[in-house]
Design an enzyme around this catalytic site. Sequence first.
Site, mmCIF file in Angstrom:
data_model
loop_
_atom_site.group_PDB
_atom_site.id
_atom_site.type_symbol
_atom_site.label_atom_id
_atom_site.label_comp_id
_atom_site.label_asym_id
_atom_site.label_seq_id
_atom_site.Cartn_x
_atom_site.Cartn_y
_atom_site.Cartn_z
ATOM 1 N N HIS A 286 46.235 41.623 42.799
ATOM 2 C CA HIS A 286 47.483 42.282 43.192
ATOM 3 C C HIS A 286 48.670 41.361 42.941
ATOM 4 O O HIS A 286 49.699 41.787 42.389
ATOM 5 C CB HIS A 286 47.407 42.685 44.667
ATOM 6 C CG HIS A 286 48.723 43.131 45.226
ATOM 7 N ND1 HIS A 286 49.131 44.442 45.223
ATOM 8 C CD2 HIS A 286 49.728 42.420 45.809
ATOM 9 C CE1 HIS A 286 50.328 44.529 45.771
ATOM 10 N NE2 HIS A 286 50.713 43.312 46.138
ATOM 11 N N GLU A 287 48.548 40.085 43.339
ATOM 12 C CA GLU A 287 49.643 39.146 43.136
ATOM 13 C C GLU A 287 49.896 38.931 41.642
ATOM 14 O O GLU A 287 51.047 38.817 41.198
ATOM 15 C CB GLU A 287 49.333 37.814 43.816
ATOM 16 C CG GLU A 287 49.187 37.906 45.325
ATOM 17 C CD GLU A 287 50.438 38.435 46.010
ATOM 18 O OE1 GLU A 287 51.546 38.171 45.500
ATOM 19 O OE2 GLU A 287 50.311 39.121 47.043
ATOM 20 N N HIS A 290 52.182 41.446 40.040
ATOM 21 C CA HIS A 290 53.627 41.227 40.111
ATOM 22 C C HIS A 290 54.114 40.436 38.898
ATOM 23 O O HIS A 290 55.193 40.701 38.355
ATOM 24 C CB HIS A 290 53.975 40.481 41.398
ATOM 25 C CG HIS A 290 53.871 41.328 42.633
ATOM 26 N ND1 HIS A 290 54.581 42.500 42.787
ATOM 27 C CD2 HIS A 290 53.149 41.167 43.777
ATOM 28 C CE1 HIS A 290 54.303 43.027 43.975
ATOM 29 N NE2 HIS A 290 53.431 42.241 44.589
ATOM 30 N N ASP A 379 49.383 47.113 42.943
ATOM 31 C CA ASP A 379 48.107 47.686 43.376
ATOM 32 C C ASP A 379 47.373 48.328 42.205
ATOM 33 O O ASP A 379 46.160 48.155 42.037
ATOM 34 C CB ASP A 379 48.345 48.740 44.473
ATOM 35 C CG ASP A 379 48.584 48.128 45.837
ATOM 36 O OD1 ASP A 379 48.336 46.918 46.005
ATOM 37 O OD2 ASP A 379 49.040 48.859 46.741
#
Length: 435
Positions: A286-287, A290, A379
């Site tokens: 998820h990170e 970004h 996500d």
Amino acid sequence: MPTSDVFSPDMALTLAFAIALSLGLVLKFWLATRQIRHVARHRSAVPTPFAERIALAAHQKAADYTITKARLGLLEMALGAAVLLGWTLLGGLDALNQALLNALGGGMWQQLALLTAFATISGLIDLPLSLYQTCVVEERFGFNKMTWRLWVADALKGLLVGALIGLPIAALILWIMGATGPLWWLWAWCFWMGFNLLLMVVYPTFIAPLFNKFQPLEDESLKARVTALMQRCGFSAKGLFVMDGSRRSAHANAYFTGFGAAKRVVFYDTLLRQLAPGEVEAVLAHELGHFKHRHIIQRIVTLFAMSLAGFALLGWLSNQVWFYTGLGVRPSISLDPAMAAAPNDALALLLFMLVVPVFTFFISPLFSQLSRRHEFQADAYAVAQASGADLSSALLKLYEDNASTLTPDPVYVKFYYSHPPATERLARMHTPSLP
């Protein structure tokens, strides 16, 4: 009363400030009370999508924690508004400035003293509620792990770092304001942005270790799994570290820090204890999402643009007498051309920092909405690169362990939430089309 007096710029600013402050306070109270009522109304039953995975006791703990924090927030709002009025229209900042002018005269030392005194007084005013949040609220719900010795050590380190970094930066900004002419705001913006970029490199290596211990990740199987994920995603980092977050709090987290070659992946030790390896991988994916979607670059560019606009506005306002008088402060202006007036640069900085958030509060939902969109995109990327089931399971564990309510008020969410509620995030994972 003459029309020119009624509509003078300083009176117009006073009126606009008072109206914005009042409307903002009313809106904040309305949103907070909506949140309290909505969470309390849904406290008695776990939402159906989570009924098999979240215990009623955990759901009720999250509701009570949310309500307790919201009620404390009401007090913080009232105190914050009163303090803001005290600093501005009621003359607190003006009295402090005049006292320091009488004691030190005008000049750099007086301006630095004003900034230091303001920060010290503001910190002391905020201290009781901050201590109550940590030592009472967080303690009551089992999150606070700090000892008084650690709290004092953190406070002293924070003061020392703030003084060693903040005072020279403030002095340089003040010097730029006074020495570089009408376009000082452009030079100040360039310096400020350069400092922020430098801080991204310096912070993880030199500053963060003053407050926490960072150990290389020792779990070889997890390290291999995480390294493989980063290679698949085309991401490199200087290292994988575990931070002793449990010394201060039971809350769990993971984050990237640094910039360029100094990027690090940091896991809270609490996170590694709570999540299975597959779940840790999904959270990291998820990170990485970004970065894949360039959210970090977008935020930096947005910060640059907003900072430039802010410095330009400050550059104009700092030369307007009504900006000071309209906010309850007497600027140092000499009527005799042969006499130099004391500089007002520190006053302008403080007034700007105090007043701008009153007006920008009303556009904060736009930034919250953008942040939630970014979370949905991250996500979706995580589901594509790792296991959606693991991400779903990890999120639920984190919501439960951090006592995040599963039933926030929808209006409150739109205004404040930087992350979508659990119901929306989990539903989107099964149909991951982007908003």
